[in-house]
Design a protein around this motif. Structure first.
Motif, short mmCIF file in Angstrom:
data_model
loop_
_atom_site.label_atom_id
_atom_site.label_comp_id
_atom_site.label_asym_id
_atom_site.label_seq_id
_atom_site.Cartn_x
_atom_site.Cartn_y
_atom_site.Cartn_z
N GLY A 1 10.82 -28.99 -8.11
CA GLY A 1 12.04 -28.90 -8.90
C GLY A 1 12.93 -27.73 -8.55
O GLY A 1 12.77 -27.05 -7.54
N SER A 2 13.89 -27.48 -9.45
CA SER A 2 14.96 -26.51 -9.19
C SER A 2 14.47 -25.07 -9.10
O SER A 2 15.07 -24.25 -8.40
CB SER A 2 16.04 -26.63 -10.27
N VAL A 3 13.38 -24.73 -9.80
CA VAL A 3 12.87 -23.36 -9.73
C VAL A 3 12.39 -23.05 -8.31
O VAL A 3 12.66 -21.97 -7.77
CB VAL A 3 11.75 -23.13 -10.76
N LEU A 4 11.70 -24.00 -7.67
CA LEU A 4 11.27 -23.79 -6.29
C LEU A 4 12.46 -23.70 -5.35
O LEU A 4 12.46 -22.88 -4.41
CB LEU A 4 10.33 -24.91 -5.84
N GLN A 5 13.48 -24.51 -5.59
CA GLN A 5 14.68 -24.45 -4.75
C GLN A 5 15.36 -23.09 -4.87
O GLN A 5 15.77 -22.51 -3.86
CB GLN A 5 15.64 -25.58 -5.14
#
Length: 200
Positions: free
Chosen positions: A65-69
């Motif tokens: 998800g966006s946290v990893l991005q």
């Protein structure tokens, strides 16, 4: 999940502003690094905190998800030429935790991808106190102290932690811990982390 921090097994979120490995650590009295001791510790804000009446100690981990991005983007910005891609992020937040009638908010963020690992320390509103911030390993083979620890400039409205940075992002400090800020060698063994919370 895989995170290199000098061959540790368990990750502990302790209420006095630090993360430890293998076992919990209840010490509320900040100490200067290097400790030359028997613990691995990541200490974004080591002092006598009390979240029994106000504030929260929160944690979460992310594998997609966006946290990893966002973590991937941030690390590649702070440490160029690595071609890094995050596959695991762990966020511990001490939100408005009490220090003798005041409130303090800060975070420790652990990020790993492949065989590279990083620690971010984020600072919001900081109460006036004496504290230690940085990290240390068993026997202090690898350690770092954020400038301002144990000084009046570390906390309060003009906190050097909140207003400065080592990566040109106000209130953020970033460290690569797989190969070490001070030249430690990357470990060849994968480390699996289980997450526990220390309760007062």
């Amino acid at each position: 999940m895989i995170f290199y921090f000098f061959l540790v097994i368990f990750l502990q979120v302790n209420h006095n502003g630090h993360l430890t490995f293998d076992s919990s650590y209840s010490s509320y009295s900040p100490q200067r690094f290097p400790l030359y001791g028997s613990i691995d510790i990541i200490a974004p804000f080591w002092t006598d905190l009390d979240n029994r009446q106000t504030g929260f100690v929160l944690y979460n981990q992310y594998t997609n998800g966006s946290v990893l991005q966002q973590a991937t983007q941030d690390i590649n910005s702070y440490f160029p030429n690595l071609n890094f891609s995050a596959d695991w992020v762990f966020v511990a937040t001490w939100y408005e935790v009490a220090y003798y009638g005041t409130k303090t908010t800060f975070q420790a963020v652990l990020i790993s991808g492949g065989q590279k690992c990083f620690v971010l320390m984020n600072y919001g509103s900081i109460a006036s106190t004496t504290l230690s911030a940085g990290y240390d390993t068993i026997n202090s083979f690898h350690h770092f102290t954020i400038p301002g620890s144990f000084s009046s400039s570390a906390t309060g409205d003009n906190s050097t932690f909140s207003l400065s940075s080592n990566v040109n992002v106000t209130g953020r400090w970033a460290f690569q811990v797989d190969s070490g800020v001070r030249g430690c060698q990357k470990k060849s063994k994968y480390v699996y982390i289980q997450i526990y919370k220390y309760k007062a």
